[in-house]
Design a protein around this motif. Structure first.
Motif, mmCIF file in Angstrom:
data_model
loop_
_atom_site.group_PDB
_atom_site.id
_atom_site.type_symbol
_atom_site.label_atom_id
_atom_site.label_comp_id
_atom_site.label_asym_id
_atom_site.label_seq_id
_atom_site.Cartn_x
_atom_site.Cartn_y
_atom_site.Cartn_z
ATOM 1 N N GLU A 9 0.816 -1.216 0.000
ATOM 2 C CA GLU A 9 0.000 0.000 0.000
ATOM 3 C C GLU A 9 0.851 1.269 0.000
ATOM 4 N N LYS A 10 2.150 1.128 0.234
ATOM 5 C CA LYS A 10 3.042 2.283 0.093
ATOM 6 C C LYS A 10 3.168 2.678 -1.379
ATOM 7 N N PHE A 11 2.927 1.691 -2.257
ATOM 8 C CA PHE A 11 3.106 1.922 -3.688
ATOM 9 C C PHE A 11 1.770 2.064 -4.432
ATOM 10 N N PHE A 12 0.788 1.284 -4.014
ATOM 11 C CA PHE A 12 -0.444 1.159 -4.797
ATOM 12 C C PHE A 12 -1.658 1.725 -4.076
ATOM 13 N N ARG A 48 -0.905 -8.272 -8.131
ATOM 14 C CA ARG A 48 -1.564 -7.289 -9.007
ATOM 15 C C ARG A 48 -1.822 -6.023 -8.192
ATOM 16 N N GLY A 49 -1.309 -4.914 -8.680
ATOM 17 C CA GLY A 49 -1.507 -3.648 -7.999
ATOM 18 C C GLY A 49 -2.017 -2.588 -8.949
ATOM 19 N N LYS A 51 -2.410 1.639 -9.424
ATOM 20 C CA LYS A 51 -2.062 2.996 -9.019
ATOM 21 C C LYS A 51 -2.583 3.966 -10.074
ATOM 22 N N ASP A 52 -3.492 4.848 -9.672
ATOM 23 C CA ASP A 52 -4.086 5.803 -10.622
ATOM 24 C C ASP A 52 -4.665 5.076 -11.835
ATOM 25 N N LYS A 53 -5.339 3.964 -11.566
ATOM 26 C CA LYS A 53 -5.986 3.131 -12.582
ATOM 27 C C LYS A 53 -4.999 2.469 -13.539
ATOM 28 N N ARG A 54 -3.741 2.463 -13.157
ATOM 29 C CA ARG A 54 -2.708 1.773 -13.942
ATOM 30 C C ARG A 54 -2.403 0.443 -13.263
ATOM 31 N N LEU A 55 -2.516 -0.638 -14.007
ATOM 32 C CA LEU A 55 -2.336 -1.976 -13.446
ATOM 33 C C LEU A 55 -0.912 -2.464 -13.660
ATOM 34 N N GLY A 56 -0.335 -3.021 -12.598
ATOM 35 C CA GLY A 56 0.974 -3.662 -12.689
ATOM 36 C C GLY A 56 0.881 -5.078 -12.159
ATOM 37 N N VAL A 57 1.479 -6.017 -12.877
ATOM 38 C CA VAL A 57 1.424 -7.433 -12.504
ATOM 39 C C VAL A 57 2.842 -7.989 -12.450
ATOM 40 N N ALA A 58 3.116 -8.780 -11.427
ATOM 41 C CA ALA A 58 4.408 -9.466 -11.321
ATOM 42 C C ALA A 58 4.169 -10.865 -10.772
ATOM 43 N N ILE A 59 4.972 -11.809 -11.243
ATOM 44 C CA ILE A 59 4.830 -13.213 -10.849
ATOM 45 C C ILE A 59 6.177 -13.712 -10.340
ATOM 46 N N VAL A 60 6.143 -14.481 -9.248
ATOM 47 C CA VAL A 60 7.368 -15.054 -8.711
ATOM 48 C C VAL A 60 7.083 -16.505 -8.311
ATOM 49 N N ASP A 61 8.001 -17.393 -8.635
ATOM 50 C CA ASP A 61 7.848 -18.812 -8.299
ATOM 51 C C ASP A 61 8.302 -19.065 -6.872
ATOM 52 N N GLU A 70 9.808 -8.016 -3.448
ATOM 53 C CA GLU A 70 10.473 -7.638 -4.697
ATOM 54 C C GLU A 70 9.480 -7.642 -5.858
ATOM 55 N N ALA A 71 8.568 -8.617 -5.857
ATOM 56 C CA ALA A 71 7.553 -8.680 -6.910
ATOM 57 C C ALA A 71 6.626 -7.477 -6.836
ATOM 58 N N ILE A 72 6.278 -7.052 -5.642
ATOM 59 C CA ILE A 72 5.437 -5.857 -5.479
ATOM 60 C C ILE A 72 6.128 -4.636 -6.080
ATOM 61 N N GLU A 73 7.425 -4.494 -5.827
ATOM 62 C CA GLU A 73 8.161 -3.352 -6.371
ATOM 63 C C GLU A 73 8.244 -3.426 -7.902
ATOM 64 N N ARG A 74 8.401 -4.652 -8.433
ATOM 65 C CA ARG A 74 8.426 -4.800 -9.897
ATOM 66 C C ARG A 74 7.074 -4.453 -10.496
ATOM 67 N N ALA A 75 6.015 -4.890 -9.821
ATOM 68 C CA ALA A 75 4.666 -4.596 -10.317
ATOM 69 C C ALA A 75 4.425 -3.082 -10.337
ATOM 70 N N TYR A 76 4.958 -2.386 -9.342
ATOM 71 C CA TYR A 76 4.789 -0.922 -9.296
ATOM 72 C C TYR A 76 5.517 -0.247 -10.460
#
Length: 439
Positions: A9-12, A48-49, A51-61, A70-76
Motif C-alpha cells: 500500500e506504500k506503492f499502490f 496485481r496492484g 495505481k491511478d488506474k494503472r495496473l501492474g502485474v508481477a509473478i514469482v515462483d 520484490e515482486a510488489i516493487e516490480r509490479a509498481y
C-alpha cells in the motif's frame, strides 16, 4: 500476508496477492508401457496492484516474503509504464463463503507409483484381449491457494482430484480401429480402472466392423466427451459477461428466452457432489455459487468476473479464473453441470431404429461461439440399427448449436465426470433430425 499488503500500500492504491501451491503425481502410457512417471511441486505468487488506474502485474515462483516484496516493487514499476484503464473500478470486497467440501488428504501425499500400478492393471486387462493400449495415463492433482487484497479479502482453500484414462486400438485381419478413449475421475483415489477398460474394450469390438454412413437426417446420441468438446467451443463462451459487454455473444437480450427445450439444464457449481474442483472462492477471492445458466431450456443469464461485472453494473458470479502464466483474470467455469435425465444410455440406444452413437468429435475447436456455427467429424462413431450398435462409422456433422439444441429429445441419467481442462459433469445427449454427411 497482512504485512505484505501494508508494504504494498506504500506503492499502490489497491493491491492483490495470490499464492498457489500445487502438487502433481502422474504417469503416462504409450504403446502398452508406462512411459513416464513424474512428481511435480510448484509455488507461484501473483501480485496485481493498481495505481491511478494503472495496473501492474508481477509473478514469482516462490512464497517467500522477501521475494514477494520484490515482486510488489516490480509490479509498481510496470504500473507506472502502463496506460490508465479508465474502465477500472476496484478489486472485490470480502464476501460470505459456502461450507467447503471435505477433502481427501491422501491425494496430497500419493506417490506416482500408485498410478503405475493402475496403469499396469489397465494394460494387463487390454492385453488379455489382444488390444493395444495406444496411450493413457493417470494422476492426482493437489492445490492450495491463499488470496488476499487491500479491501479485506482473505481466503484460503485446498483440495484435489484423481483421474485415469486409456486409449485402445484394435488390430485384426488387417483392420485397425480408431482410438477408443475412456476415463474416470474422482475426489479420491478410488478410480474404477476395470470399468474404464471394459467400456473401451466394448467399443473396440464394435469398431472391428465398419459400417457406411449416409447423408441424411438422423437421430444422433452424443456421449459426454463429445458433448463437452462441442459445447465448450460452440456454446459455453457465449455465456461470458465479457462477450455481452463487447457485443460478441448471440445471447445478448436473450435472457428469459428458450434456447433449447425443458430437457436441458446447465449450471456451474464447484460444490456439486461429483465436482473434482470444489472451490469456495474464485481466483479473485469472490465466493463461488451455483450459477444457473440454462434452466429447462430457458437462458437465465451470464457469468461474470469482478472486472466485467463492475463495468456492467452487476455482481460478480464468482467466475474469475487466473492464468498463472500472465497473472491475468478472465471469465471461466469451475464445474459445469449438464443435468441428467430419466433414461439410461442403454435404454436410449435400445429405442433407436436407425441412428448413430458418437464418442468423439474432431475439429470442435474451430467452432464459432460468436454465432454458434460448427463443423466436426464424428469419430469414433457407431451405427445403431434396431436398438443395437452394429459397427463403427465416420461422418461429418455441421450446423448451428442453437438449431441443434431444440432437437434434444433424451438425456441419459448417467453423468460422466470430465477432468480435462477443469471439471465438468456431463450426460449423454440424444438429438433428432440431425443433418449428417456420410463417408
Amino acid at each position: 500476508m497482512e504485512e505484505l499488503i501494508r508494504f504494498g500500500e506504500k506503492f499502490f492504491d489497491e493491491l492483490e496477492i495470490a499464492t498457489y501451491k500445487s502438487r502433481d503425481a502422474s504417469v503416462n502410457i504409450e504403446l502398452n508401457e508406462v512411459s513416464t512417471s513424474a512428481l511435480r511441486e510448484r509455488v507461484v505468487t501473483v501480485v496485481r496492484g493498481v495505481k491511478d488506474k494503472r495496473l501492474g502485474v508481477a509473478i514469482v515462483d516462490s512464497g517467500d516474503k522477501e521475494k514477494i516484496k520484490e515482486a510488489i516493487e516490480r509490479a509498481y514499476k510496470l504500473a507506472k509504464l502502463n496506460k490508465p484503464d479508465e474502465k477500472w473500478v476496484s478489486f472485490p470486497e470480502p464476501g460470505k463463503y459456502r461450507e467447503p467440501r471435505k477433502v481427501d488428504k491422501e491425494l496430497k501425499e500419493v506417490s506416482p507409483d500408485y498410478f503405475v500400478e493402475l496403469a499396469r492393471e489397465g494394460i494387463g486387462m487390454a492385453s488379455e484381449e489382444g488390444i493395444i493400449v495406444a496411450g493413457g495415463g493417470g494422476g492426482a492433482e493437489w492445490g492450495e491457494s491463499l488470496i488476499v487484497n487491500s479491501h479485506g479479502v482473505n481466503v484460503s482453500q485446498e483440495g484435489g482430484g484423481a483421474f485415469f484414462y486409456i486409449e485402445l486400438v484394435g488390430m485384426k485381419e488387417g483392420k485397425v480401429t480408431p482410438g477408443i478413449f475412456d476415463f474416470d475421475a474422482k475426489l479420491s483415489l478410488k478410480l474404477d480402472v476395470e470399468s474404464v477398460v471394459k467400456n473401451a474394450l466394448q467399443k473396440v469390438k464394435w469398431a472391428f466392423k465398419t459400417e457406411k454412413s449416409k447423408t441424411e437426417e438422423a437421430k444422433v446420441v452424443i456421449e459426454p466427451w463429445a458433448v463437452s468438446s462441442l459445447l465448450s467451443y460452440a456454446l459455453f463462451p457465449a455465456f461470458s459477461g465479457e462477450r455481452l459487454v463487447k457485443g460478441t455473444t448471440p445471447l445478448a437480450n436473450k435472457i428469459g428466452e428458450s434456447i433449447s427445450n425443458e430437457l436441458l439444464t446447465i449450471y456451474d457449481d464447484p460444490l456439486h457432489e461429483l465436482s473434482i474442483n470444489p472451490v469456495i472462492a474464485d481466483d479473485e477471492g469472490v465466493p463461488t455459487r451455483r450459477n444457473v445458466i440454462v434452466e429447462k431450456g430457458v437462458f437465465k443469464g451470464f457469468v461474470w468476473d469482478n472486472y466485467w461485472a463492475k463495468i456492467h453494473g452487476v455482481e460478480s458470479t464468482g467466475n474469475g479464473k487466473r492464468n498463472l502464466s500472465t497473472g491475468g483474470i478472465s471469465i471461466g467455469f469451475h464445474n459445469v453441470v449438464i443435468e441428467g435425465g430419466k433414461k439410461s444410455l442403454e435404454e436410449i440406444i435400445g429405442e433407436i431404429e436407425h441412428g448413430y452413437l458418437v464418442s468423439g468429435f474432431q475439429g470442435a475447436h474451430s467452432s464459432n461461439p460468436d454465432n454458434g456455427n460448427f463443423a466436426v467429424v464424428a469419430n469414433p462413431a457407431f451405427l445403431i440399427e434396431n436398438g443395437e450398435v452394429k459397427g463403427s462409422a465416420v461422418f461429418m456433422m455441421s450446423g448451428n448449436v442453437y438449431e441443434l439444441l431444440p432437437n434434444l429429445y433424451a438425456v441419459s441419467r448417467e453423468q460422466k465426470v470430465l477432468p480435462f481442462g477443469g471439471s465438468m459433469v456431463v450426460p449423454s445427449m440424444a438429438f433428432e433430425n440431425v443433418r449428417i454427411a456420410g463417408k
